[in-house]
Design a protein around this motif. Structure first.
Motif, mmCIF file in Angstrom:
data_model
loop_
_atom_site.group_PDB
_atom_site.id
_atom_site.type_symbol
_atom_site.label_atom_id
_atom_site.label_comp_id
_atom_site.label_asym_id
_atom_site.label_seq_id
_atom_site.Cartn_x
_atom_site.Cartn_y
_atom_site.Cartn_z
ATOM 1 N N GLY A 76 0.787 -1.228 0.000
ATOM 2 C CA GLY A 76 0.000 0.000 0.000
ATOM 3 C C GLY A 76 0.817 1.274 0.000
ATOM 4 N N ARG A 77 2.099 1.156 -0.341
ATOM 5 C CA ARG A 77 2.977 2.326 -0.324
ATOM 6 C C ARG A 77 3.559 2.563 -1.721
ATOM 7 N N ALA A 78 3.778 3.825 -2.028
ATOM 8 C CA ALA A 78 4.516 4.188 -3.234
ATOM 9 C C ALA A 78 5.994 4.035 -2.918
ATOM 10 N N VAL A 79 6.725 3.393 -3.807
ATOM 11 C CA VAL A 79 8.163 3.187 -3.604
ATOM 12 C C VAL A 79 8.922 3.756 -4.791
ATOM 13 N N LEU A 80 10.084 4.301 -4.497
ATOM 14 C CA LEU A 80 10.929 4.860 -5.546
ATOM 15 C C LEU A 80 12.377 4.525 -5.208
ATOM 16 N N PHE A 81 13.038 3.815 -6.125
ATOM 17 C CA PHE A 81 14.455 3.495 -5.972
ATOM 18 C C PHE A 81 15.267 4.415 -6.866
ATOM 19 N N VAL A 82 16.241 5.091 -6.260
ATOM 20 C CA VAL A 82 17.113 6.015 -6.981
ATOM 21 C C VAL A 82 18.543 5.485 -6.879
ATOM 22 N N PRO A 83 19.207 5.287 -8.030
ATOM 23 C CA PRO A 83 20.581 4.776 -7.971
ATOM 24 C C PRO A 83 21.561 5.839 -7.488
ATOM 25 N N LEU A 84 22.401 5.422 -6.567
ATOM 26 C CA LEU A 84 23.521 6.246 -6.123
ATOM 27 C C LEU A 84 24.783 5.459 -6.456
ATOM 28 N N GLU A 85 25.908 5.848 -5.972
ATOM 29 C CA GLU A 85 27.133 5.131 -6.285
ATOM 30 C C GLU A 85 27.217 3.811 -5.530
ATOM 31 N N GLY A 86 26.875 2.717 -6.211
ATOM 32 C CA GLY A 86 26.980 1.385 -5.625
ATOM 33 C C GLY A 86 25.851 0.998 -4.689
ATOM 34 N N ILE A 87 24.910 1.891 -4.429
ATOM 35 C CA ILE A 87 23.765 1.591 -3.572
ATOM 36 C C ILE A 87 22.505 2.197 -4.178
ATOM 37 N N TRP A 88 21.390 1.870 -3.574
ATOM 38 C CA TRP A 88 20.094 2.417 -3.989
ATOM 39 C C TRP A 88 19.469 3.141 -2.816
ATOM 40 N N GLU A 89 18.925 4.315 -3.084
ATOM 41 C CA GLU A 89 18.163 5.043 -2.082
ATOM 42 C C GLU A 89 16.694 4.736 -2.332
#
Length: 94
Positions: A20-33
Protein backbone atom coordinates in the motif's frame (compact mmCIF):
# COMPACT_ATOMS: atom_id res chain seq x y z
CA UNK A 1 25.20 -5.95 -10.15
CA UNK A 2 23.40 -2.87 -11.54
CA UNK A 3 19.82 -3.66 -10.49
CA UNK A 4 17.07 -2.30 -12.72
CA UNK A 5 19.66 -1.30 -15.31
CA UNK A 6 20.96 1.41 -12.97
CA UNK A 7 17.86 3.52 -13.64
CA UNK A 8 15.24 5.07 -11.34
CA UNK A 9 12.29 2.71 -10.79
CA UNK A 10 9.09 3.12 -8.84
CA UNK A 11 5.68 1.66 -8.25
CA UNK A 12 3.15 0.46 -5.71
CA UNK A 13 4.09 -2.17 -3.18
CA UNK A 14 1.50 -4.93 -2.80
CA UNK A 15 3.09 -7.08 -0.08
CA UNK A 16 5.46 -7.00 2.85
CA UNK A 17 6.58 -3.86 4.62
CA UNK A 18 5.74 -1.63 1.62
CA UNK A 19 2.21 -2.93 0.98
CA UNK A 20 0.00 0.00 0.00
CA UNK A 21 2.98 2.33 -0.32
CA UNK A 22 4.52 4.19 -3.23
CA UNK A 23 8.16 3.19 -3.60
CA UNK A 24 10.93 4.86 -5.55
CA UNK A 25 14.46 3.49 -5.97
CA UNK A 26 17.11 6.01 -6.98
CA UNK A 27 20.58 4.78 -7.97
CA UNK A 28 23.52 6.25 -6.12
CA UNK A 29 27.13 5.13 -6.28
CA UNK A 30 26.98 1.39 -5.63
CA UNK A 31 23.77 1.59 -3.57
CA UNK A 32 20.09 2.42 -3.99
CA UNK A 33 18.16 5.04 -2.08
CA UNK A 34 14.61 3.90 -1.39
CA UNK A 35 11.88 6.45 -0.77
CA UNK A 36 8.51 5.09 0.35
CA UNK A 37 5.31 6.66 1.60
CA UNK A 38 1.62 5.82 1.80
CA UNK A 39 0.08 5.55 -1.67
CA UNK A 40 -2.99 7.58 -0.77
CA UNK A 41 -1.19 10.20 1.36
CA UNK A 42 1.72 11.63 -0.65
CA UNK A 43 2.01 14.48 1.87
CA UNK A 44 2.75 12.00 4.68
CA UNK A 45 6.28 11.53 5.96
CA UNK A 46 8.54 9.74 3.49
CA UNK A 47 10.72 6.89 4.74
CA UNK A 48 14.20 6.81 3.26
CA UNK A 49 16.58 3.87 3.41
CA UNK A 50 19.63 2.61 1.56
CA UNK A 51 20.02 -0.76 -0.10
CA UNK A 52 23.00 -2.58 -1.53
CA UNK A 53 23.13 -3.20 -5.27
CA UNK A 54 23.03 -6.97 -4.84
CA UNK A 55 20.94 -10.12 -5.07
CA UNK A 56 19.65 -9.84 -1.49
CA UNK A 57 18.02 -6.48 -2.33
CA UNK A 58 16.44 -8.01 -5.42
CA UNK A 59 15.16 -10.95 -3.35
CA UNK A 60 13.52 -8.61 -0.82
CA UNK A 61 11.95 -6.37 -3.45
CA UNK A 62 10.61 -9.39 -5.36
CA UNK A 63 8.79 -10.35 -2.14
CA UNK A 64 7.14 -6.93 -2.06
CA UNK A 65 5.31 -7.71 -5.31
CA UNK A 66 5.78 -4.15 -6.59
CA UNK A 67 3.53 -3.07 -9.43
CA UNK A 68 6.29 -1.19 -11.29
CA UNK A 69 5.37 1.96 -13.21
CA UNK A 70 6.32 1.97 -16.89
CA UNK A 71 9.34 4.20 -17.50
CA UNK A 72 7.24 6.44 -19.76
CA UNK A 73 4.99 7.24 -16.76
CA UNK A 74 7.72 7.51 -14.14
CA UNK A 75 8.15 11.29 -14.27
CA UNK A 76 4.44 11.88 -13.56
CA UNK A 77 4.52 9.15 -10.87
CA UNK A 78 7.37 10.98 -9.12
CA UNK A 79 5.59 14.33 -9.37
CA UNK A 80 2.34 12.84 -8.01
CA UNK A 81 3.72 10.78 -5.15
CA UNK A 82 7.09 12.33 -4.36
CA UNK A 83 6.47 16.04 -4.82
CA UNK A 84 9.42 16.86 -2.57
CA UNK A 85 11.78 15.33 -5.12
CA UNK A 86 12.74 17.01 -8.35
CA UNK A 87 11.12 14.85 -11.06
CA UNK A 88 12.99 16.66 -13.83
CA UNK A 89 16.34 16.07 -12.15
CA UNK A 90 15.54 12.40 -11.59
CA UNK A 91 14.39 12.10 -15.22
CA UNK A 92 18.03 12.11 -16.28
CA UNK A 93 18.33 8.80 -14.42
CA UNK A 94 15.31 7.21 -16.13
Amino acid sequence: MDLWGGKVVGGRGRAGEVAGRAVLFVPLEGIWELHDLPWDCPDDECNDSYWEDDQSTLDVTNGWDVDWVDSSQLRSFIAEHFGGLNADELARLL
